[in-house]
Enzyme design. Sequence first.
Site, PDB file in Angstrom:
ATOM      1  N   GLU A 119       0.803  -1.219   0.000  1.00  0.00           N
ATOM      2  CA  GLU A 119       0.000   0.000   0.000  1.00  0.00           C
ATOM      3  C   GLU A 119       0.839   1.274   0.000  1.00  0.00           C
ATOM      4  OE1 GLU A 119      -2.577  -0.593   3.341  1.00  0.00           O
ATOM      5  OE2 GLU A 119      -4.010  -1.782   2.192  1.00  0.00           O
TER       6      GLU A 119
ATOM      7  N   GLU B  92       7.468 -21.937   7.935  1.00  0.00           N
ATOM      8  CA  GLU B  92       7.959 -21.046   8.989  1.00  0.00           C
ATOM      9  C   GLU B  92       9.031 -21.698   9.854  1.00  0.00           C
ATOM     10  OE1 GLU B  92       5.338 -21.229  12.908  1.00  0.00           O
ATOM     11  OE2 GLU B  92       4.179 -20.459  11.223  1.00  0.00           O
TER      12      GLU B  92
END
Length: 271
Positions: A81, A112
């Site tokens: 953004e 992960e």
Amino acid sequence: MQYERTTEKDSNYNNLEEMSISALLSAINKEDQTVPLAVEKAIRQIEKLTEQIVLKLRQGGRLFYMGAGTSGRLGIVDASECPPTFGVSYDLVVGIIAGGDTAIRKAVEFAEDSTTQGWEDLQSYSISSNDVVVGIAASGTTPYVIAALEKCNKNGIVTGCITCNAGSPLANTAQYPIEVVVGPEFVTGSSRMKAGTAQKLVLNMLSTTTMIQLGRVKGNKMVDMQLSNDKLVDRGIRMIMQALPISKEEAATLLNEHKNVRKAIEAYGNK
């Protein structure tokens, strides 16, 4: 070393399946109201990391977010953004998630848990001491993130983190840790809830404050925003009208010519 993970503690509520919709919504909302207060307690930590980010970006460096699951996705959202909001290049703020782009939509099993992939992912961007790397992990124990930050530390790269447990391995690894302790989740262990909200709030603060400090906001307006749809074009026209004594038609003409609010305003002033 063992430490208390409050994000894994039992919810303050029980027998959730027996609660009405109204009761569930009210209880979730009540829990959510505690998050900004937890963020407030961490403002000094947020300030210290932001100072480093501003310093490095002013020197031509970049900001990297990295995490797994929800944490990784939130970093990618914030990074993605920045260009449309502040008009910066897409490689200035970069979001990296364990498991790669596939993991943005679908969980990649055990991604992960890798202690090597995080650093490899950073190296693909030619990471250097000019940059800042912020690890994001609600638990504060994600191997993918911790191992990457350890390598960054050894290579003179500034490291920060956002976690929701106090005294975590991640916080102990990062040079500039941010610990927002939100307590037990409404659904036990579901850290996409309060912890995710806390991480999003902190990310908003980091990127927005940084961009303001870098001169990407004028007054309170996004004068460098990308004009990527009609709504934003209309907003740009109104911003120009507020800044200059001209009509809507003149503002629209200026914006169409310069394709940028800041440039349009500056061009008018240079007439």
